[in-house]
Design a protein around this motif. Structure first.
Motif, PDB file in Angstrom:
ATOM      1  N   SER A  17       8.233   0.752   9.955  1.00 63.24           N
ATOM      2  CA  SER A  17       8.860   1.791   9.132  1.00 63.24           C
ATOM      3  C   SER A  17       7.821   2.562   8.328  1.00 63.24           C
ATOM      4  N   ARG A  18       6.875   1.858   7.746  1.00 64.39           N
ATOM      5  CA  ARG A  18       5.813   2.525   6.988  1.00 64.39           C
ATOM      6  C   ARG A  18       4.985   3.415   7.892  1.00 64.39           C
ATOM      7  N   LEU A  19       4.671   2.916   9.078  1.00 67.45           N
ATOM      8  CA  LEU A  19       3.878   3.706  10.014  1.00 67.45           C
ATOM      9  C   LEU A  19       4.648   4.942  10.464  1.00 67.45           C
ATOM     10  N   GLN A  20       5.925   4.784  10.766  1.00 66.56           N
ATOM     11  CA  GLN A  20       6.725   5.930  11.188  1.00 66.56           C
ATOM     12  C   GLN A  20       6.713   7.024  10.113  1.00 66.56           C
ATOM     13  N   HIS A  21       6.897   6.628   8.871  1.00 69.04           N
ATOM     14  CA  HIS A  21       6.903   7.604   7.775  1.00 69.04           C
ATOM     15  C   HIS A  21       5.564   8.329   7.680  1.00 69.04           C
ATOM     16  N   ALA A  22       4.476   7.578   7.772  1.00 66.93           N
ATOM     17  CA  ALA A  22       3.151   8.179   7.652  1.00 66.93           C
ATOM     18  C   ALA A  22       2.847   9.113   8.820  1.00 66.93           C
ATOM     19  N   PRO A 187      -5.698  -3.922   7.939  1.00 65.33           N
ATOM     20  CA  PRO A 187      -5.242  -3.007   6.886  1.00 65.33           C
ATOM     21  C   PRO A 187      -4.513  -1.806   7.481  1.00 65.33           C
ATOM     22  N   PHE A 188      -3.580  -1.255   6.706  1.00 69.89           N
ATOM     23  CA  PHE A 188      -2.736  -0.180   7.209  1.00 69.89           C
ATOM     24  C   PHE A 188      -3.547   1.023   7.677  1.00 69.89           C
ATOM     25  N   GLU A 189      -4.628   1.343   6.991  1.00 72.18           N
ATOM     26  CA  GLU A 189      -5.423   2.514   7.353  1.00 72.18           C
ATOM     27  C   GLU A 189      -5.949   2.414   8.781  1.00 72.18           C
ATOM     28  N   ALA A 190      -6.344   1.220   9.202  1.00 70.87           N
ATOM     29  CA  ALA A 190      -6.847   1.027  10.557  1.00 70.87           C
ATOM     30  C   ALA A 190      -5.707   1.126  11.568  1.00 70.87           C
ATOM     31  N   VAL A 191      -4.546   0.574  11.223  1.00 67.72           N
ATOM     32  CA  VAL A 191      -3.379   0.656  12.099  1.00 67.72           C
ATOM     33  C   VAL A 191      -2.971   2.116  12.275  1.00 67.72           C
ATOM     34  N   PHE A 192      -2.934   2.847  11.169  1.00 62.81           N
ATOM     35  CA  PHE A 192      -2.541   4.254  11.234  1.00 62.81           C
ATOM     36  C   PHE A 192      -3.504   5.058  12.097  1.00 62.81           C
TER      37      PHE A 192
END
Length: 211
Positions: A17-22, A187-192
């Motif tokens: 969900s966080r990734l979709q929003h970003a 970390p989220f930044e790498a996933v994004f």
């Protein structure tokens, strides 16, 4: 030109969900027309079914499967297909792979039964790109505990969540041309960054403004 259909998949707490929003925020700012949806949900009827599924364990795995499929069928016909036909890209948090991973591998329903139900609900619609956010179940469940808003799915035994992960990995192995596996324990930044690169490659250049 038909829009592209992008699906985000993964177990509990992997950050879909966080990734979709970003991704939606970034791609929209770059000029892409993106319709963001989720499963179950994405339509008023689907959201009511989501509340029903999440409220309590049904105690009947086939009934659970069919509720998911009812929400999916409605979402496909009322939202996803019209958007794609209009040239809008659709990004969906979960789709048919979730049913295979959760209801077949997790609940141990016959995979052929689940795939038949998927085919009926989607009328043959498949994702152009599926991003699998993969993390050890213990990592994802710990994140869920910290984030709150838990459902009865989070309380299922670890063995259930491990089977779900196995199912996702198997699905990704079967369709390497349309699946991308992303290490979601980072970390989220790498996933994004990895997800954005994959989605950007699938979408091509931004569409012209809608007439």
């Amino acid at each position: 030109m038909r829009g592209r259909f992008i699906v985000l998949e993964g177990g509990e707490g992997t950050g879909k969900s966080r990734l979709q929003h970003a991704l939606h925020e970034r791609l929209t700012a770059e000029g892409y027309r993106i319709d963001a949806r989720r499963e179950p949900g994405g339509t008023p009827l689907g959201e009511r079914i989501r509340d029903l599924i999440n409220a309590d364990a049904l105690g009947d795995d086939v009934a659970e499967l069919l509720l998911f499929e009812a929400a999916r069928a409605h979402l496909v016909e009322r939202a996803i297909r019209p958007a794609l036909a209009a040239g809008t890209h659709v990004m969906c948090d979960r789709f048919t792979a979730s049913s295979v991973a959760y209801q077949s591998f997790g609940r141990l329903l016959d995979r052929a039964l689940v795939e038949q139900a998927n085919a009926i609900a989607t009328r043959g619609l498949v994702a152009d790109l599926t991003l699998l956010l993969d993390a050890p179940p213990g990592v994802g469940l710990a994140r869920r505990q910290q984030g709150g808003a838990l459902t009865h799915f989070d309380a299922l035994p670890l063995a259930f969540h491990e089977r779900v992960r196995d199912g996702y990995v198997e699905l990704a192995r079967e369709s390497p041309s349309t699946w991308r596996v992303i290490d979601a324990a980072r970390p989220f930044e790498a996933v994004f960054a990895d997800a954005y690169a994959a989605v950007r490659g699938a979408l091509g250049e931004p569409q012209p403004p809608a007439a």
